[in-house]
Design an enzyme around this catalytic site. Structure first.
Site, PDB file in Angstrom:
ATOM      1  N   TYR A 135       0.859  -1.179   0.000  1.00 24.58           N
ATOM      2  CA  TYR A 135       0.000   0.000   0.000  1.00 24.58           C
ATOM      3  C   TYR A 135       0.893   1.225   0.000  1.00 24.58           C
ATOM      4  O   TYR A 135       1.655   1.435   0.958  1.00 24.58           O
ATOM      5  CB  TYR A 135      -0.846  -0.075   1.270  1.00 24.58           C
ATOM      6  CG  TYR A 135      -1.861   1.028   1.480  1.00 24.58           C
ATOM      7  CD1 TYR A 135      -3.086   0.985   0.830  1.00 24.58           C
ATOM      8  CD2 TYR A 135      -1.602   2.068   2.359  1.00 24.58           C
ATOM      9  CE1 TYR A 135      -4.031   1.974   1.054  1.00 24.58           C
ATOM     10  CE2 TYR A 135      -2.548   3.054   2.591  1.00 24.58           C
ATOM     11  CZ  TYR A 135      -3.764   3.004   1.933  1.00 24.58           C
ATOM     12  OH  TYR A 135      -4.698   3.970   2.159  1.00 24.58           O
ATOM     13  N   GLU A 139       4.355   9.794   1.417  1.00 27.25           N
ATOM     14  CA  GLU A 139       5.467  10.340   0.630  1.00 27.25           C
ATOM     15  C   GLU A 139       6.373  11.132   1.563  1.00 27.25           C
ATOM     16  O   GLU A 139       5.950  11.504   2.663  1.00 27.25           O
ATOM     17  CB  GLU A 139       4.922  11.282  -0.463  1.00 27.25           C
ATOM     18  CG  GLU A 139       4.031  10.579  -1.468  1.00 27.25           C
ATOM     19  CD  GLU A 139       3.521  11.528  -2.549  1.00 27.25           C
ATOM     20  OE1 GLU A 139       3.932  12.713  -2.543  1.00 27.25           O
ATOM     21  OE2 GLU A 139       2.725  11.060  -3.374  1.00 27.25           O
ATOM     22  N   GLY A 141       7.033  14.096   1.565  1.00 34.18           N
ATOM     23  CA  GLY A 141       6.432  15.389   1.924  1.00 34.18           C
ATOM     24  C   GLY A 141       4.977  15.295   2.334  1.00 34.18           C
ATOM     25  O   GLY A 141       4.312  16.300   2.523  1.00 34.18           O
ATOM     26  N   SER A 144       0.919  12.486   7.502  1.00 32.06           N
ATOM     27  CA  SER A 144      -0.443  12.619   8.026  1.00 32.06           C
ATOM     28  C   SER A 144      -1.341  13.379   7.058  1.00 32.06           C
ATOM     29  O   SER A 144      -2.515  13.073   6.915  1.00 32.06           O
ATOM     30  CB  SER A 144      -0.410  13.356   9.373  1.00 32.06           C
ATOM     31  OG  SER A 144       0.227  12.551  10.336  1.00 32.06           O
ATOM     32  N   ILE A 169       7.003   2.071   2.952  1.00 32.26           N
ATOM     33  CA  ILE A 169       6.036   1.117   2.417  1.00 32.26           C
ATOM     34  C   ILE A 169       6.350  -0.291   2.937  1.00 32.26           C
ATOM     35  O   ILE A 169       7.399  -0.866   2.588  1.00 32.26           O
ATOM     36  CB  ILE A 169       6.039   1.110   0.876  1.00 32.26           C
ATOM     37  CG1 ILE A 169       5.945   2.535   0.330  1.00 32.26           C
ATOM     38  CG2 ILE A 169       4.902   0.224   0.352  1.00 32.26           C
ATOM     39  CD1 ILE A 169       4.747   3.333   0.809  1.00 32.26           C
ATOM     40  N   THR A 292       3.314  -7.385  51.667  1.00 32.50           N
ATOM     41  CA  THR A 292       2.841  -6.627  50.507  1.00 32.50           C
ATOM     42  C   THR A 292       3.248  -5.157  50.412  1.00 32.50           C
ATOM     43  O   THR A 292       3.584  -4.714  49.320  1.00 32.50           O
ATOM     44  CB  THR A 292       1.313  -6.728  50.381  1.00 32.50           C
ATOM     45  OG1 THR A 292       0.761  -6.791  51.682  1.00 32.50           O
ATOM     46  CG2 THR A 292       0.919  -7.934  49.585  1.00 32.50           C
ATOM     47  N   GLY A 356      13.402  -2.247  36.595  1.00 36.55           N
ATOM     48  CA  GLY A 356      14.554  -1.509  37.090  1.00 36.55           C
ATOM     49  C   GLY A 356      15.702  -1.529  36.103  1.00 36.55           C
ATOM     50  O   GLY A 356      15.503  -1.731  34.904  1.00 36.55           O
ATOM     51  N   GLU A 382      -0.666   4.107  10.341  1.00 38.39           N
ATOM     52  CA  GLU A 382      -2.132   4.017  10.218  1.00 38.39           C
ATOM     53  C   GLU A 382      -2.816   5.212  10.872  1.00 38.39           C
ATOM     54  O   GLU A 382      -3.932   5.111  11.352  1.00 38.39           O
ATOM     55  CB  GLU A 382      -2.648   2.727  10.852  1.00 38.39           C
ATOM     56  CG  GLU A 382      -2.107   1.471  10.236  1.00 38.39           C
ATOM     57  CD  GLU A 382      -2.935   1.056   9.039  1.00 38.39           C
ATOM     58  OE1 GLU A 382      -2.336   0.943   7.968  1.00 38.39           O
ATOM     59  OE2 GLU A 382      -4.145   0.890   9.166  1.00 38.39           O
TER      60      GLU A 382
END
Lengths: 403, 413
Positions: A135, A139, A141, A144, A169, A292, A356, A382
């Site tokens: 898909y 590009e 540039g 989103s 891609i 605990t 840690g 996506e």
């Protein structure tokens, strides 16, 4: 219809089978694939055959399915459940699976019958060489801002001539064909967009660089270059008449409504892996036979990770449920993706903190370190978390077309 | 299958409760707040809708609805006025405590009066919290001592919802001092019993129409038949009671989130600044988008948890052996998430209204105060988190850690 959370015996068996596979076969090879920048073809072939025999669409290409297949595969809900399980084993694998991949939905949604037959037909024969689809929208540039693509297309007799560059891609270099989005005139915005299926080997179509990534290193991410690439007019997705309306751009967007919950589910698989790892670490290092309050703060942190993953999982299930019911779910799909990406990233970051100093030492906690690298992109590809919020905003506010 | 869609029956019930909340509660929230109660006419309407007795079993004259239906309806009430849910008549937490800790005969006997025509004027309460932690041992200062064939209760309980309104209480007291939090007993006490006196009602940050107070017990005698034994495992039944009660509170919080989001969204849609609706600025719209996710996520989580309880061992997604553990875990997740989401929705509701939000002309400042108060009801987020973590880690549930107590944080029960 009623509120319920149950799965059929068949689905349960499938989930157990996938869990066994991810735990005993996939997870143990995960690090090797990461280092080798790929999954061996033999494994992919066996996996694809297994997927077919199990009838799991998630294991086949992970992306939507034909109508009428729901009964067999559990529909979108079945797919996202399986996707989470496989991503728990190794997220890179899901992106490597042979099949149309992300290229599937636009061909399925917008292609003519002839195109569907021609482009999906090559995946039927499992005995030959492995094949992928891809898909190509992003590009250098235009990320989103999808409407800002500059790859040009110009009708020339029975051909279209495409020029431009596509980047990031997935499976771009190995794909037999790639759905390439181009524009007849950038000034027209969305109305000028056209989608083509560009086949490997088309003159003027070449692979640029293969990216080095932070994570998901088993997956191939390529740059594609189109230099006066002549694509047969028959490969214009949906045919000329399809573009008399606004359909062109919507073709690109339709893909995302289907795939966002799946991507969210994959993120949750990674997040859950890290969460379970941290929980096991705490169980064996802190909780064992000690009072605990010594680990109360860490316990609270674990609970927070767990609940955020659970919250996102519910949103993902709901978005997929809506898709199966044929309800519009663009907002819910975006919500699941935004929450899934964030919850899983937090899980991976905090899992390392919980462990840690040991958590960052690759020698002892290689998987933890890998998940930390793998997960980040789930709030980016996506549609970034910010883009999801734009999608949601537009469906919340009245008459909000753009910011 | 996986489905988030209520049944047709549930939809009808939701519709009628939503209509009631919209017409009888929402326009009156400031009146309820000033009066510090729900007027009798409204309580009567709520009682006729069955809102006070949703979980009361059929054997005791109630509708005996499942938890899933209950949370759906509580959400609608919460969207009208979360304080109202505490101010309607009904057994409230008392009912749930009797259901979880009592035997069949006790359930029928103790809950039947609430299904009657005067149910809207009957309140039940649970006296759990205490003003101070003990320095010398874990557990409650309030004691229950067996003398002959009666138990004698003495001590002071605090943070009791509807203490001054209730006619029946479940009082938790120390039966075995040496056993700490594992040495508690539950006893049914009536307002009319000798030695029972509610303490002064508190003024609170939010939920003004609810009532928060305490209960003094001075040598109160309780018959053996009024001790709630908690079945085979008192501790497990106690955790179930707290979890389910907290889930009902979380359902009200879902309503609060939704209603607050709706008015805030509306405000941002219509309030103009710099030439356009403020919701058309990203900083505002994204905040709203985040709160929209809170609304949907809390709803989904609360429904998921309730459905897990209703499904029981046979219907559990992860198998019969783990069903109660999973139901508890989903509940703990839903409760802490809802507590925090309600606060975020209240806080951002005021924030996006700007100065107007601070004024009592708008409902959002009340929502913000109510949200904080709700988050301190039944179980705090911290306790829910400790409960979730203990379940995730496979630790035995330590009651002193996973339940709200004066040793850690008190909660209104």
């Amino acid at each position: 219809m009623t509120i319920e959370f149950s799965v059929s015996k068949r689905q349960l068996e499938m989930r157990e089978a996938i869990r066994g596979l991810t735990k005993n076969v996939i997870r143990p090879q995960s690090l090797a694939w990461d280092r080798a920048h790929g999954v061996p073809e033999d494994f992919l072939r066996n996996f694809a055959q297994l997927a077919t025999s199990m009838g799991s669409s998630a294991m086949r290409s992970g992306l939507g399915e034909e109508k009428g297949q729901q009964e067999k595969t559990g529909g979108n809900v079945g797919t996202i459940m399986a996707s989470e399980e496989i991503a728990w084993g190794d997220a890179g694998l899901l992106l490597c699976l042979p099949g149309p991949g992300l290229g599937g939905p636009p061909v399925r949604g917008s292609g003519t019958d002839e195109q569907k037959e021609r482009f999906f037909g090559i995946f039927k024969d499992m005995s030959g060489p492995l094949r992928w689809g891809a898909y190509g929208l992003t590009e250098p540039g235009a990320g989103s801002d999808v409407a800002g693509i500059r790859t040009s297309c110009r009708k020339d007799g029975d051909y279209w001539a495409l020029s431009g560059r596509k980047c990031y891609i997935t499976n771009g270099a190995r794909a037999s064909w790639t759905v390439i989005f181009a524009t007849i005139d950038p000034a027209l915005g969305r109305a000028g967009h056209r989608a083509f299926v560009v086949e490997k080997g088309t003159p003027g179509f070449s692979v640029g660089r293969i990216e080095e990534k932070m994570g998901l290193r088993a997956s191939e991410t390529a740059e594609l270059v189109l230099e006066d690439c002549r694509v047969p007019a028959a490969n214009l997705l949906g045919g000329e008449e399809k573009y008399q309306t606004k359909e062109g751009f919507m073709t690109a967007m339709k893909t995302f409504d289907n795939t966002r919950p799946i991507v969210a589910a994959m993120a949750l698989g990674i997040g859950r892996a890290a969460f379970e790892y941290a929980t096991d670490f705490v169980r064996s290092n802190y909780a064992l036979q000690r009072h605990t309050p010594r680990y109360a703060a860490i316990a609270e942190r674990l609970a927070r990770i767990g609940r955020n993953l659970h919250a996102a999982r519910m949103m993902t299930w709901r978005a997929a449920f809506m898709a199966d019911q044929g309800m519009p779910n663009a907002k819910e799909a975006s919500m699941s993706k935004a929450m899934g990406g964030q919850a899983a990233i937090r899980a991976c970051i905090e899992a390392i903190e919980v462990c840690g100093a040991e958590g960052t030492i690759a020698k002892d906690h290689q998987l933890l370190e890998k998940w930390f690298r793998d997960i980040k992109v789930y709030d980016i590809f996506e549609g970034t978390g910010q883009i999801q919020r734009i999608v949601i905003s537009k469906r919340i506010m009245t008459d909000l077309r753009a910011f | 299958m996986i489905s988030f869609e209520p049944s047709e029956d549930q939809k009808l019930m939701i519709e009628s409760v939503a209509a009631f909340a919209k017409s009888a509660l929402r326009p009156k929230i400031r009146d309820f707040e000033k009066a510090r109660q729900i007027p009798e006419a409204v309580r009567k309407q709520a009682h006729e809708l069955g809102l006070g007795t949703l979980l009361v079993p059929e054997a005791a004259g109630g509708p005996g609805l499942g938890l899933t239906t209950a949370v759906l309806l509580e959400e609608e009430v919460g969207a009208g006025d979360p304080a109202a849910a505490f101010g309607f008549g009904g057994p409230g937490a008392f009912g749930l405590a009797v259901l979880e800790l009592g035997d069949e005969a006790q359930r029928a006997r103790l809950l039947a009066p609430y299904a009657g025509a005067d149910g809207h004027s009957r309140f039940g309460a649970v006296a759990w919290g205490e003003p101070k932690a003990l320095a010398d041992r874990p557990g409650f200062a309030t004691t229950a001592t067996k003398k002959g064939d009666v138990w004698v209760l003495s001590g002071e309980k605090a943070y009791v919802v509807n203490a001054d309104r209730a006619g029946d209480y479940v009082v938790f007291a120390q039966v075995d001092a040496a056993a700490g939090w594992d040495g508690l007993g539950a006893f049914v006490v009536r307002r009319a019993d000798r030695g029972v006196s509610p303490t002064e009602r508190s003024t609170t940050l939010g939920l003004d129409a609810a009532s928060f107070g305490g209960l003094r017990l001075d040598g109160v005698e309780v018959k053996e038949e009024d001790r709630l034994a908690g079945g085979a495992d008192f501790g497990a039944a106690l955790v179930r009671f707290f979890a389910k009660q907290a889930l009902l509170v979380a359902a009200r919080e879902v309503g609060l989130c939704r209603a607050t989001f709706d008015v805030t969204r509306e405000y941002c849609d219509t309030r103009k600044a710099f030439g356009k609706p403020i919701g058309h600025f990203q900083a505002v719209a994204f905040t709203l988008a985040d709160r929209a996710m809170d609304v949907d996520a809390t709803h989904a989580m609360v429904v998921r948890a309730a459905a897990a309880w209703d499904a029981g061992p046979e219907g559990a997604l992860s198998g019969a052996a783990r069903w109660e553990r999973d139901a508890l875990l989903y509940t703990a997740y839903a409760v802490s998430y809802a507590h925090e989401a309600a606060m975020r929705c209240g806080d951002d509701g005021v924030q996006l209204h700007g100065g107007a939000g601070f004024m009592r002309d708008y409902p959002v400042e009340k929502a913000m105060r109510d949200a904080k108060q709700l988050a301190l009801c039944a179980m705090t987020a911290e306790h829910a988190d400790q409960l979730a973590a203990a379940l995730e880690l496979g630790q035995p549930l330590s009651l002193g850690l996973v339940l709200p107590t004066p040793e850690t944080q008190n909660a209104f029960v």
